[in-house]
Each structure stands twice: as structure tokens, then as C-alpha cells.
Write a protein that holds these residues in place. Structure first.
Motif, PDB file in Angstrom:
ATOM      1  N   LEU A 131       0.812  -1.217   0.000  1.00  0.00           N
ATOM      2  CA  LEU A 131       0.000   0.000   0.000  1.00  0.00           C
ATOM      3  C   LEU A 131       0.847   1.270   0.000  1.00  0.00           C
ATOM      4  CD1 LEU A 131      -2.705  -1.043   2.640  1.00  0.00           C
ATOM      5  CD2 LEU A 131      -2.977  -0.935   0.155  1.00  0.00           C
ATOM      6  N   ILE A 132       1.935   1.261   0.775  1.00  0.00           N
ATOM      7  CA  ILE A 132       2.717   2.485   0.975  1.00  0.00           C
ATOM      8  C   ILE A 132       3.875   2.602  -0.009  1.00  0.00           C
ATOM      9  CG2 ILE A 132       4.168   3.751   2.632  1.00  0.00           C
ATOM     10  CD1 ILE A 132       2.442   2.469   4.867  1.00  0.00           C
ATOM     11  N   GLU A 133       4.591   1.504  -0.210  1.00  0.00           N
ATOM     12  CA  GLU A 133       5.783   1.530  -1.075  1.00  0.00           C
ATOM     13  C   GLU A 133       5.492   1.033  -2.491  1.00  0.00           C
ATOM     14  OE1 GLU A 133       9.471   0.820   1.947  1.00  0.00           O
ATOM     15  OE2 GLU A 133       8.305  -0.971   1.429  1.00  0.00           O
ATOM     16  N   LYS A 134       4.265   0.572  -2.719  1.00  0.00           N
ATOM     17  CA  LYS A 134       3.867   0.046  -4.030  1.00  0.00           C
ATOM     18  C   LYS A 134       4.713  -1.159  -4.433  1.00  0.00           C
ATOM     19  CE  LYS A 134       1.093   3.553  -4.164  1.00  0.00           C
ATOM     20  NZ  LYS A 134      -0.322   3.375  -3.787  1.00  0.00           N
ATOM     21  N   SER A 135       5.157  -1.926  -3.441  1.00  0.00           N
ATOM     22  CA  SER A 135       5.943  -3.123  -3.738  1.00  0.00           C
ATOM     23  C   SER A 135       5.019  -4.254  -4.183  1.00  0.00           C
ATOM     24  CB  SER A 135       6.748  -3.554  -2.509  1.00  0.00           C
ATOM     25  OG  SER A 135       5.883  -3.831  -1.424  1.00  0.00           O
ATOM     26  N   ARG A 136       5.606  -5.313  -4.704  1.00  0.00           N
ATOM     27  CA  ARG A 136       4.829  -6.446  -5.193  1.00  0.00           C
ATOM     28  C   ARG A 136       5.238  -7.695  -4.436  1.00  0.00           C
ATOM     29  NH1 ARG A 136       5.517  -6.629 -11.572  1.00  0.00           N
ATOM     30  NH2 ARG A 136       4.089  -8.379 -11.259  1.00  0.00           N
ATOM     31  N   LEU A 137       4.228  -8.493  -4.048  1.00  0.00           N
ATOM     32  CA  LEU A 137       4.508  -9.742  -3.345  1.00  0.00           C
ATOM     33  C   LEU A 137       4.717 -10.858  -4.356  1.00  0.00           C
ATOM     34  CD1 LEU A 137       2.140  -9.992  -0.232  1.00  0.00           C
ATOM     35  CD2 LEU A 137       4.565  -9.469  -0.318  1.00  0.00           C
ATOM     36  N   LYS A 138       5.866 -11.508  -4.274  1.00  0.00           N
ATOM     37  CA  LYS A 138       6.142 -12.642  -5.129  1.00  0.00           C
ATOM     38  C   LYS A 138       5.685 -13.921  -4.432  1.00  0.00           C
ATOM     39  CE  LYS A 138      10.120 -10.309  -7.202  1.00  0.00           C
ATOM     40  NZ  LYS A 138      11.574 -10.357  -7.444  1.00  0.00           N
ATOM     41  N   PHE A 139       5.577 -14.995  -5.203  1.00  0.00           N
ATOM     42  CA  PHE A 139       5.125 -16.267  -4.653  1.00  0.00           C
ATOM     43  C   PHE A 139       6.025 -16.725  -3.510  1.00  0.00           C
ATOM     44  CE2 PHE A 139       5.508 -20.895  -4.514  1.00  0.00           C
ATOM     45  CZ  PHE A 139       4.202 -21.239  -4.193  1.00  0.00           C
ATOM     46  N   VAL A 140       7.326 -16.519  -3.687  1.00  0.00           N
ATOM     47  CA  VAL A 140       8.289 -16.920  -2.655  1.00  0.00           C
ATOM     48  C   VAL A 140       7.980 -16.217  -1.340  1.00  0.00           C
ATOM     49  CG1 VAL A 140      10.709 -16.765  -1.964  1.00  0.00           C
ATOM     50  CG2 VAL A 140      10.128 -17.453  -4.287  1.00  0.00           C
ATOM     51  N   THR A 141       7.683 -14.924  -1.410  1.00  0.00           N
ATOM     52  CA  THR A 141       7.384 -14.150  -0.211  1.00  0.00           C
ATOM     53  C   THR A 141       6.093 -14.618   0.440  1.00  0.00           C
ATOM     54  OG1 THR A 141       8.454 -12.227  -1.232  1.00  0.00           O
ATOM     55  CG2 THR A 141       7.096 -11.824   0.710  1.00  0.00           C
ATOM     56  N   ILE A 142       5.065 -14.885  -0.387  1.00  0.00           N
ATOM     57  CA  ILE A 142       3.786 -15.355   0.144  1.00  0.00           C
ATOM     58  C   ILE A 142       3.961 -16.699   0.848  1.00  0.00           C
ATOM     59  CG2 ILE A 142       1.459 -16.123  -0.479  1.00  0.00           C
ATOM     60  CD1 ILE A 142       1.572 -14.113  -2.806  1.00  0.00           C
ATOM     61  N   PHE A 143       4.727 -17.606   0.208  1.00  0.00           N
ATOM     62  CA  PHE A 143       4.987 -18.909   0.814  1.00  0.00           C
ATOM     63  C   PHE A 143       5.708 -18.757   2.151  1.00  0.00           C
ATOM     64  CE2 PHE A 143       8.180 -22.295   1.422  1.00  0.00           C
ATOM     65  CZ  PHE A 143       7.326 -23.367   1.650  1.00  0.00           C
ATOM     66  N   ALA A 144       6.730 -17.907   2.173  1.00  0.00           N
ATOM     67  CA  ALA A 144       7.505 -17.689   3.402  1.00  0.00           C
ATOM     68  C   ALA A 144       6.637 -17.051   4.487  1.00  0.00           C
ATOM     69  CB  ALA A 144       8.718 -16.814   3.112  1.00  0.00           C
ATOM     70  N   LEU A 145       5.722 -16.164   4.093  1.00  0.00           N
ATOM     71  CA  LEU A 145       4.816 -15.541   5.056  1.00  0.00           C
ATOM     72  C   LEU A 145       3.890 -16.570   5.705  1.00  0.00           C
ATOM     73  CD1 LEU A 145       3.723 -12.211   3.315  1.00  0.00           C
ATOM     74  CD2 LEU A 145       4.954 -12.443   5.473  1.00  0.00           C
ATOM     75  N   LEU A 146       3.383 -17.499   4.898  1.00  0.00           N
ATOM     76  CA  LEU A 146       2.523 -18.543   5.439  1.00  0.00           C
ATOM     77  C   LEU A 146       3.278 -19.424   6.424  1.00  0.00           C
ATOM     78  CD1 LEU A 146       0.585 -19.581   2.184  1.00  0.00           C
ATOM     79  CD2 LEU A 146      -0.291 -18.272   4.128  1.00  0.00           C
ATOM     80  N   VAL A 147       4.522 -19.758   6.079  1.00  0.00           N
ATOM     81  CA  VAL A 147       5.353 -20.573   6.969  1.00  0.00           C
ATOM     82  C   VAL A 147       5.638 -19.815   8.264  1.00  0.00           C
ATOM     83  CG1 VAL A 147       7.615 -21.676   7.250  1.00  0.00           C
ATOM     84  CG2 VAL A 147       6.404 -21.857   5.070  1.00  0.00           C
ATOM     85  N   ALA A 148       5.972 -18.519   8.125  1.00  0.00           N
ATOM     86  CA  ALA A 148       6.264 -17.696   9.304  1.00  0.00           C
ATOM     87  C   ALA A 148       5.032 -17.556  10.196  1.00  0.00           C
ATOM     88  CB  ALA A 148       6.758 -16.319   8.873  1.00  0.00           C
TER      89      ALA A 148
END
Length: 291
Positions: free
Chosen positions: A111-128
């Protein structure tokens, strides 16, 4: 060593400091209220910073005060809501929801930095997320109450604080000392009214003064200076996964100092958090080397 590698190492040291001070905070909180701890911790930190770095703070204050108010307000909201929420919920649920700010950081970064979530990040977030749940809740069913919603507000405030720290410190460059002081001072003032209502409950021990001094120097001054100086070089989302190591660090030092024991589920949770952090950094480093 590259600047990014050095900055990553400094953030790992930061997380280690946060974890090391956790058992000391628990020791102080057995005698004094959380608002008293917050007030004296940040008052001590503010005065020490002012004494040591007065010329630098005086010179840079006019450049940082607006951004200092923003970051200071978010930090104040985080500590106040966390402390307030703890009055209505358990320490396990408070730890889980507070640590959930790690998961919120990437979404606020979008929302703030206009960054994009990659699949790797989403997977790591779920694990975390699973790791944080197991480490803090030990598999227990989560039944929310009003304290949990207050603590969720704390997690939101901390997450936005991390995201804005990257952009603000990038803009302000080398003014991290004054920015650190302004945040410390703001949190002190924000906690003063709450301290006024709770200080009569305190039962001070001589050791509490020394412990608060230790927390003020290491978990407040040193830790926040490291964050203000080095997070921008690592990036918001990679930093979030480093910060996910705080519960692991806290568990290690709690075992060493307080002799706390942890269940098998909690140990699995700690392992998942470490895995998510290492996995994300290895993947991001590989992507950068291929560019």
C-alpha cells in the motif's frame, strides 16, 4: 563485506538484542506495571541520548521533527495498545498477535511503497505465520476478546512503523541519531498519562533500576539506532523476515536466563520461523545475483 551484507548482520544483532532483553522485561514486570516500564525505559533512553549526542540532535532536530512525530506516534500507539491489551488477554496471545506485525509488513509495503509480493514471499509468510502461531500459542485454540483487538492495533502500528522507517530514513540519510531521540522522547510523553494512573501499583526492587537501565541502553537506544541506520539498506520486506527471529531469540534467552522450557510444538514453530527467514533471504540474494 558489502553494505547490504553488513546491514543484514546489524539487523540480526538488533533481533538478538530484542530477544536478550525479553527475559529482563519479564523480571521487571513482576514488580512494576507495563506503563511504568515503558515510561522509565524511554525517559532514561531520551536523557542518555540527549546527554551523549546533544550537538548532533540540536543540529538535526529541525530536519527530523515532522517525521519523528509520525514514527513516534506509531511507536507510542504500538506500546500503549500492547500494554493496554495485555490487561485483558493472556501473555501467549499478546505475544502471538504482536509478532503478527511481521506478517502485516509486506501488505502495508504494497500500500505504501507500491511493492509487489512474489510467490516466494507469500509462501515464506505462510510458513512464518504458522511458526509464530505454534511458538506463541503452542497449538491452543485462539478465542479473541477485546484485549486481542487492542493488541492487533499494536501490531498494525508496529508494521506501519517498519514500512515508513525505510522511506523516511532513506530520505533523511545520516540523521538517524536525532530521529531516534525524537521517537524516544515522543514515546515517553505519550506514556506519561498512563503511568500517572498505574504507578501506585508498583513495588520496586533495587534490581529493577539496573534492568531498566540495561533495557534502555540496549533495547531502546542501540536497537533503534541500528534500525534507523541499517534497515533502509536491506529493504522493508527482507527486514521483516529478519525481525521474525525475535520470538526465537527471546525463547533462547528465556531458556538461558529464566530456565523456561518449551513444548515440541513451540520448538517446531521456532524452526519454521528460522526456515522462513533463511529461505527468503537465500531466494532474494539469488535473484539479485542473477540481475
Amino acid at each position: 563485506m558489502s553494505l547490504k551484507a553488513k546491514s543484514t548482520l546489524m539487523l540480526v544483532i538488533l533481533v538478538t538484542i530484542w530477544g536478550a532483553t525479553f527475559p529482563f522485561e519479564k523480571m521487571v514486570l513482576s514488580h512494576v506495571s507495563p506503563f511504568s516500564l515503558n515510561f522509565y525505559r524511554f525517559l532514561t533512553a531520551s536523557l542518555l541520548l540527549l546527554f551523549i549526542f546533544f550537538p548532533t540532535i540540536k543540529k538535526d532536530l529541525k530536519f527530523v521533527w515532522k517525521d519523528g512525530i509520525i514514527l513516534g506516534s506509531l511507536m507510542s500507539a504500538g506500546y500503549i495498545l500492547q500494554t493496554w491489551g495485555l490487561s485483558y488477554t493472556t501473555s501467549a496471545k499478546s505475544g502471538f498477535i504482536t509478532a503478527f506485525y511481521i506478517v502485516l509488513i509486506p501488505f502495508f509495503s504494497i500500500l505504501i511503497e507500491k511493492s509487489r509480493l512474489k510467490f516466494v514471499t507469500i509462501f515464506a509468510l505462510l510458513v512464518a505465520t504458522l511458526g509464530i502461531y505454534l511458538s506463541e500459542m503452542a497449538g491452543n485454540v485462539f478465542n479473541p476478546n477485546v484485549g486481542d483487538f487492542l493488541t492487533l492495533g499494536c501490531a498494525v502500528a508496529f508494521a506501519i512503523h517498519v514500512v515508513l522507517t525505510t522511506s523516511i530514513t532513506t530520505k533523511l540519510k545520516d540523521k538517524h541519531i536525532a530521529l531516534t531521540f525524537f521517537q524516544m522522547f515522543f514515546v515517553t510523553i505519550a506514556n506519561l498519562p498512563f503511568y500517572g494512573f498505574t504507578f501506585s501499583q508498583d513495588r520496586w526492587h533495587a534490581s529493577d533500576v539496573a534492568l531498566i537501565g540495561f533495557i534502555a541502553i540496549f533495547a531502546s537506544i542501540l536497537a533503534l539506532i541500528i534500525q534507523m541506520k541499517y534497515q533502509k539498506n536491506v529493504g522493508t520486506i527482507p527486514s521483516a523476515f529478519i525481525y521474525a527471529g525475535e520470538p526465537v531469540s527471546a525463547a533462547i534467552f528465556s531458556y538461558m536466563i529464566l530456565h523456561e522450557n518449551f513444548s515440541r510444538l513451540q520448538l517446531i514453530g521456532f524452526s519454521l520461523i528460522v526456515f522462513s527467514a533463511i529461505f527468503t533471504h537465500l531466494r532474494l540474494t539469488k535473484k539479485e545475483s542473477e540481475v
